[in-house]
Write a protein that holds these residues in place. Structure first.
Motif, short mmCIF file in Angstrom:
data_model
loop_
_atom_site.label_atom_id
_atom_site.label_comp_id
_atom_site.label_asym_id
_atom_site.label_seq_id
_atom_site.Cartn_x
_atom_site.Cartn_y
_atom_site.Cartn_z
N LEU A 41 -7.35 -0.39 6.48
CA LEU A 41 -6.17 -1.05 5.94
C LEU A 41 -5.88 -2.34 6.71
CD1 LEU A 41 -4.01 -0.65 3.80
CD2 LEU A 41 -2.66 0.60 5.48
N LYS A 88 -6.99 6.76 -1.26
CA LYS A 88 -5.66 6.19 -1.53
C LYS A 88 -5.38 5.01 -0.59
CE LYS A 88 -0.73 7.18 -1.48
NZ LYS A 88 0.31 8.14 -1.12
N VAL A 89 -5.64 5.21 0.69
CA VAL A 89 -5.32 4.18 1.68
C VAL A 89 -6.33 3.05 1.64
CG1 VAL A 89 -5.05 3.74 4.15
CG2 VAL A 89 -4.05 5.79 3.14
N GLY A 90 -7.58 3.37 1.35
CA GLY A 90 -8.60 2.32 1.32
C GLY A 90 -8.92 1.77 2.69
N HIS A 121 0.82 -1.22 0.00
CA HIS A 121 0.00 0.00 0.00
C HIS A 121 0.85 1.26 0.00
CE1 HIS A 121 0.91 -0.78 4.20
NE2 HIS A 121 0.67 0.48 4.44
N MET A 122 2.12 1.14 0.41
CA MET A 122 3.04 2.28 0.43
C MET A 122 4.20 2.07 -0.54
SD MET A 122 1.92 4.64 2.49
CE MET A 122 3.30 5.64 3.02
#
Length: 156
Positions: free
Chosen positions: A136, A131-133, A64-65
């Motif tokens: 997480l 973006k993060v959804g 995710h990052m």
């Protein structure tokens, strides 16, 4: 979305004193042992958490990052042997609104109910939310963190 739908809370009774559980939770070097998400790799030269306002840094990894990254965790709740909470941010930035809350309720000398809350209700940046959804981390991963805490405190 209501604030209640922007948090996940799990609880478990662990056969250990609140003091022994606190000893693990307040030591960021041990957080990798507790992480049900698999994102935490290690702490980054951190000291034991002893007060509100402290910041501890963790080495993380996740798709995710885009791979490896660091987070700064700002302690926002501290009540020894009872409550530990921090807001997480990408290293070097201010927290954008999500936090982790650990609550300990002694049920006797050697039994404690531990409640873990992952709360993203403070995130107001719509682009970040997409973006993060969030969330997480899943409820199952949080429950795994409680199981890992029980194992860490028992030494198994």
């Amino acid at each position: 979305m209501s604030d209640e739908s922007k948090k996940i809370t799990v609880s478990r009774t662990i056969d250990a004193s609140a003091k022994d559980l606190w000893d693990v939770l307040s030591n960021p070097a041990r957080h990798v042992e507790l992480d049900g998400s698999g994102f935490i790799q290690s702490d980054h030269k951190t000291d034991r958490i002893t007060a509100n306002g402290q910041v501890f840094t963790m080495n993380m990894s996740g798709a995710h990052m885009g791979g490896d990254y660091q987070t700064d965790n700002h302690v926002v709740g501290y009540d020894k042997d009872r409550l530990l909470a921090w807001k997480t941010a990408p290293a070097g930035t201010e927290p954008p609104g999500w936090q982790w809350v650990w609550e300990l309720q002694a049920d006797g000398p050697d039994q404690t109910t531990v409640t873990l809350t992952y709360d993203w209700s403070g995130v107001t940046d719509k682009a970040l939310l997409q973006k993060v959804g969030f969330p997480l981390v899943s409820k199952d991963q949080l429950e795994d963190s409680l199981n890992k805490l029980a194992a860490a405190v028992s030494g198994s």
